[in-house]
Scaffold this motif. Structure first.
Motif, PDB file in Angstrom:
ATOM      1  N   GLN A 167       0.842  -1.191   0.000  1.00  0.00           N
ATOM      2  CA  GLN A 167       0.000   0.000   0.000  1.00  0.00           C
ATOM      3  C   GLN A 167       0.882   1.247   0.000  1.00  0.00           C
ATOM      4  O   GLN A 167       0.561   2.235  -0.633  1.00  0.00           O
ATOM      5  CB  GLN A 167      -0.933   0.016   1.211  1.00  0.00           C
ATOM      6  N   ILE A 168       1.995   1.189   0.735  1.00  0.00           N
ATOM      7  CA  ILE A 168       2.967   2.280   0.766  1.00  0.00           C
ATOM      8  C   ILE A 168       4.313   1.690   0.360  1.00  0.00           C
ATOM      9  O   ILE A 168       4.685   0.625   0.835  1.00  0.00           O
ATOM     10  CB  ILE A 168       3.089   2.906   2.178  1.00  0.00           C
ATOM     11  N   ALA A 169       5.025   2.398  -0.514  1.00  0.00           N
ATOM     12  CA  ALA A 169       6.361   1.949  -0.916  1.00  0.00           C
ATOM     13  C   ALA A 169       7.338   3.095  -0.742  1.00  0.00           C
ATOM     14  O   ALA A 169       7.146   4.180  -1.301  1.00  0.00           O
ATOM     15  CB  ALA A 169       6.366   1.464  -2.360  1.00  0.00           C
ATOM     16  N   ALA A 200      -3.124   7.736  -8.980  1.00  0.00           N
ATOM     17  CA  ALA A 200      -2.984   6.417  -8.367  1.00  0.00           C
ATOM     18  C   ALA A 200      -4.273   5.972  -7.674  1.00  0.00           C
ATOM     19  O   ALA A 200      -4.319   4.894  -7.089  1.00  0.00           O
ATOM     20  CB  ALA A 200      -1.832   6.430  -7.361  1.00  0.00           C
ATOM     21  N   GLY A 201      -5.310   6.806  -7.733  1.00  0.00           N
ATOM     22  CA  GLY A 201      -6.582   6.453  -7.104  1.00  0.00           C
ATOM     23  C   GLY A 201      -6.578   6.624  -5.599  1.00  0.00           C
ATOM     24  O   GLY A 201      -7.402   6.047  -4.898  1.00  0.00           O
ATOM     25  N   LEU A 202      -5.657   7.441  -5.081  1.00  0.00           N
ATOM     26  CA  LEU A 202      -5.528   7.652  -3.642  1.00  0.00           C
ATOM     27  C   LEU A 202      -6.104   9.007  -3.254  1.00  0.00           C
ATOM     28  O   LEU A 202      -5.963   9.979  -3.999  1.00  0.00           O
ATOM     29  CB  LEU A 202      -4.060   7.594  -3.231  1.00  0.00           C
ATOM     30  N   ARG A 203      -6.729   9.052  -2.077  1.00  0.00           N
ATOM     31  CA  ARG A 203      -7.229  10.324  -1.544  1.00  0.00           C
ATOM     32  C   ARG A 203      -6.428  10.656  -0.294  1.00  0.00           C
ATOM     33  O   ARG A 203      -6.468   9.922   0.690  1.00  0.00           O
ATOM     34  CB  ARG A 203      -8.703  10.223  -1.196  1.00  0.00           C
ATOM     35  N   HIS A 219      -2.165   1.452  -7.263  1.00  0.00           N
ATOM     36  CA  HIS A 219      -2.680   2.241  -6.131  1.00  0.00           C
ATOM     37  C   HIS A 219      -1.701   2.266  -4.957  1.00  0.00           C
ATOM     38  O   HIS A 219      -2.080   2.122  -3.793  1.00  0.00           O
ATOM     39  CB  HIS A 219      -4.036   1.725  -5.654  1.00  0.00           C
ATOM     40  N   VAL A 220      -0.424   2.447  -5.268  1.00  0.00           N
ATOM     41  CA  VAL A 220       0.627   2.450  -4.250  1.00  0.00           C
ATOM     42  C   VAL A 220       1.016   3.887  -3.928  1.00  0.00           C
ATOM     43  O   VAL A 220       1.291   4.678  -4.834  1.00  0.00           O
ATOM     44  CB  VAL A 220       1.866   1.665  -4.742  1.00  0.00           C
TER      45      VAL A 220
END
Length: 190
Positions: free
Chosen positions: A109-111, A170-173, A132-133
């Motif tokens: 999820q996080i890189a 990335a589709g992240l909010r 989505h990273v």
């Protein structure tokens, strides 16, 4: 505790991280001098852990462990192991993975990208966006090159540069509370 209350509490913690010198954020052994590298690792590990509470991922990430991958910085991965030990987010335990190559970031999820060939960065970031990273680095200009969060050294602490457009792609909010603490940047034209 409701999600807004939790986020408000966590926001307070992030503000402290941004304003308190690293030596206070990660108390050293009084007999051992603390290097700037150790301070940066302590702050970076704390930020990586806290970012999980300020970012919303698409629904398909609601299963299994919450994975934070670290590429190119084993000492940071060791520090992060200690930070997330026994902790959970939304009922999911944290897991730290040491990545041998940027290809492994698709399982995260996080890189955190701590090294590697800058020539392949655009491909790595494109792959991360598809998966989505949330990409994070301490590399100068990372967010301006298309990464999402850059942890920029500033005195004894780190400041945030966030590329909100890259997060959106990335589709992240990212929480508005976190965005307020950061300098917003856009990707440099290629």
């Amino acid at each position: 505790m409701s999600k807004p209350v939790v986020r408000s509490t966590l926001l307070g913690f992030l503000i402290v991280l941004l304003t308190v010198p690293a030596a206070v954020a990660a108390p050293p052994d009084p007999c051992t001098p603390v290097s700037q590298v150790t301070r940066d690792q302590a702050l970076t590990a704390a930020f990586l852990y806290r970012f999980a509470q300020f970012v919303d991922w698409p629904g398909d990430f609601d299963r299994g462990s919450f994975v934070i991958g670290v590429f190119g910085d084993d000492a940071l991965a060791d520090r992060l192991d200690r930070v997330v030990e026994g902790r959970e987010i939304d009922g999911r335990r944290f897991e730290v993975r040491r990545l041998d190559s940027p290809k492994g970031l698709m399982t995260c999820q996080i890189a955190f990208l701590g090294g590697g060939d800058p020539c392949v960065l655009p491909d790595v970031l494109a792959r991360a966006a598809e998966g989505h990273v949330l990409t994070v680095s301490r590399s100068p200009g990372f967010a301006r090159r298309g990464g999402i969060i850059d942890l920029v050294p500033s005195g004894c602490t780190l400041r945030l540069e966030i590329n909100a457009a890259a997060a959106h792609c990335a589709g992240l909010r990212i929480s508005a509370q976190l965005l307020k603490l950061a300098t917003l940047v856009t990707a440099d034209p290629q």
